[in-house]
Design a protein around this motif. Sequence first.
Motif, PDB file in Angstrom:
ATOM      1  N   ARG A  39       0.829  -1.207   0.000  1.00  0.00           N
ATOM      2  CA  ARG A  39       0.000   0.000   0.000  1.00  0.00           C
ATOM      3  C   ARG A  39       0.862   1.256   0.000  1.00  0.00           C
ATOM      4  O   ARG A  39       0.565   2.234  -0.699  1.00  0.00           O
ATOM      5  CB  ARG A  39      -0.928  -0.005   1.223  1.00  0.00           C
ATOM      6  N   ARG A  90      -0.164  15.602   0.535  1.00  0.00           N
ATOM      7  CA  ARG A  90      -0.526  15.923  -0.847  1.00  0.00           C
ATOM      8  C   ARG A  90       0.424  15.242  -1.828  1.00  0.00           C
ATOM      9  O   ARG A  90      -0.013  14.696  -2.856  1.00  0.00           O
ATOM     10  CB  ARG A  90      -0.494  17.440  -1.058  1.00  0.00           C
ATOM     11  N   GLN A 100      -0.536  11.653  -2.101  1.00  0.00           N
ATOM     12  CA  GLN A 100      -1.750  11.508  -2.915  1.00  0.00           C
ATOM     13  C   GLN A 100      -1.419  11.589  -4.397  1.00  0.00           C
ATOM     14  O   GLN A 100      -1.924  10.792  -5.211  1.00  0.00           O
ATOM     15  CB  GLN A 100      -2.766  12.591  -2.536  1.00  0.00           C
ATOM     16  N   ASP A 101      -0.563  12.545  -4.761  1.00  0.00           N
ATOM     17  CA  ASP A 101      -0.198  12.709  -6.166  1.00  0.00           C
ATOM     18  C   ASP A 101       0.651  11.538  -6.663  1.00  0.00           C
ATOM     19  O   ASP A 101       0.552  11.140  -7.836  1.00  0.00           O
ATOM     20  CB  ASP A 101       0.563  14.023  -6.352  1.00  0.00           C
ATOM     21  N   ARG A 102       1.470  10.990  -5.795  1.00  0.00           N
ATOM     22  CA  ARG A 102       2.260   9.816  -6.180  1.00  0.00           C
ATOM     23  C   ARG A 102       1.348   8.613  -6.428  1.00  0.00           C
ATOM     24  O   ARG A 102       1.470   7.924  -7.445  1.00  0.00           O
ATOM     25  CB  ARG A 102       3.274   9.492  -5.077  1.00  0.00           C
ATOM     26  N   HIS A 103       0.416   8.373  -5.538  1.00  0.00           N
ATOM     27  CA  HIS A 103      -0.480   7.229  -5.682  1.00  0.00           C
ATOM     28  C   HIS A 103      -1.399   7.377  -6.897  1.00  0.00           C
ATOM     29  O   HIS A 103      -1.710   6.393  -7.575  1.00  0.00           O
ATOM     30  CB  HIS A 103      -1.320   7.051  -4.421  1.00  0.00           C
ATOM     31  N   SER A 104      -1.846   8.597  -7.175  1.00  0.00           N
ATOM     32  CA  SER A 104      -2.779   8.816  -8.283  1.00  0.00           C
ATOM     33  C   SER A 104      -2.095   8.831  -9.638  1.00  0.00           C
ATOM     34  O   SER A 104      -2.754   8.721 -10.678  1.00  0.00           O
ATOM     35  CB  SER A 104      -3.518  10.145  -8.082  1.00  0.00           C
ATOM     36  N   GLY A 105      -0.772   8.997  -9.632  1.00  0.00           N
ATOM     37  CA  GLY A 105      -0.038   9.110 -10.886  1.00  0.00           C
ATOM     38  C   GLY A 105       0.154  10.535 -11.348  1.00  0.00           C
ATOM     39  O   GLY A 105       0.773  10.770 -12.386  1.00  0.00           O
ATOM     40  N   ALA A 106      -0.348  11.509 -10.579  1.00  0.00           N
ATOM     41  CA  ALA A 106      -0.191  12.911 -10.960  1.00  0.00           C
ATOM     42  C   ALA A 106       1.259  13.369 -10.861  1.00  0.00           C
ATOM     43  O   ALA A 106       1.656  14.330 -11.527  1.00  0.00           O
ATOM     44  CB  ALA A 106      -1.083  13.794 -10.085  1.00  0.00           C
TER      45      ALA A 106
END
Length: 402
Positions: free
Chosen positions: A87, A158, A161-167
């Motif tokens: 995770r 933040r 979050q961006d790492r997990h989303s691919g952003a």
Amino acid sequence: MRQSYLFTSESVSEGHPDKVADQISDAIVDLFLSKDPEARIACETMTTTQLVVLAGEIRCKGVYEDGAWAAGAQEEIEATVRNTVKRIGYEQEGFHWETFRFENNLHAQSAHIAQGVDASGNKDEGAGDQGIMFGFACDETPDLMPATLYYSHRILHRMAQDRHSGAAPFLEPDAKSQVTLRFDYGVPVACTAIVVSTQHAKGYDAGEKEAELHAYVKSVVADLLPAELLSDDTVYHINPTGSFEIGGPDGDAGLTGRKIIVDTYGGASPHGGGAFSGKDPTKVDRSAAYITRYLAKNIVAAGLAKRCTIQLAYAIGVAKPLSLYVDTHGTGTVGDDKIEAAIGEIAKLGELTPRGIRTHLGLNKPIYEQTAAYGHFGRNPDGDAFPWEKLDLVDDLKAALF
């Protein structure tokens, strides 16, 4: 209060090696509490290159009794550990959720400790250890947390979050942040320095890719910090050592409980020394720290003070606290002694015994893995999560004082 001063707090990401250890330990706590709400757990984790080791003491009905594991229990523990690392996002040569070596050295809780903690006859459940615990709240942010820590956490959350989303695909799990603010008479008025060190994909330490990473970090800061705190005078240190490709447990060993100031108030308040992660809520290191935060937050929310520190002290095997101390740092609208007395009059708190705390806050539930990164405090309550952040004691405190 000083007219003007600088104050700094740091945070670390979920991929920091110590935080990997904390999250694994709390995943084990949640696993056992999901099987037995009265389970006793003291789980320490060590991580290093391609290795995770568990050590500690447990007691859990249906899982570990009389010194023996139930069928499939050890396999479930290992799966829980690997899923936690998955995770977080570690799939690297030096630390991969699927291939690291795993050791489980958990064993039975000491009978001599258990006899002091267990309720029996007319004896109430005692504290799981001696110690002092602190809670704190202030009006610097909407969540009543110190501003320097609040923003340090938010920056890394933040980025995760961006790492997990691919952003932000160039980010890897390990990261640290640090925020320095200038205060005038206790009010944050300017951000003087931001430090962010983040593990990154190959090549993002030079040229256009490095510039892209730097621009991304500055955009995150600009999005999260109030505009009035930032200026051309704000100094940024982004990956100041240069390359940061090797990170996490492969770059540095991790241990449960080594980030207690990150977990609490960023240095703005005292801390009693005990860590939280890996411990069931009979351990007052955890539960009493949660109830003192709950009390301090409700005191500030009730308008009784702008800042509040609370201390509790316990003896192992003894139910009631040895002392209760309230300090509003000269910001109280009523005397600190009166606030102490009011806390004692609120019967629903169960005289601040370990069982009373657990009952009032509902702590015998598998809610802890999510606490183990980005701080145990200043998080919005969501269902059963973070019950010590609720503001449901404000009316009781006002009724007791006015």
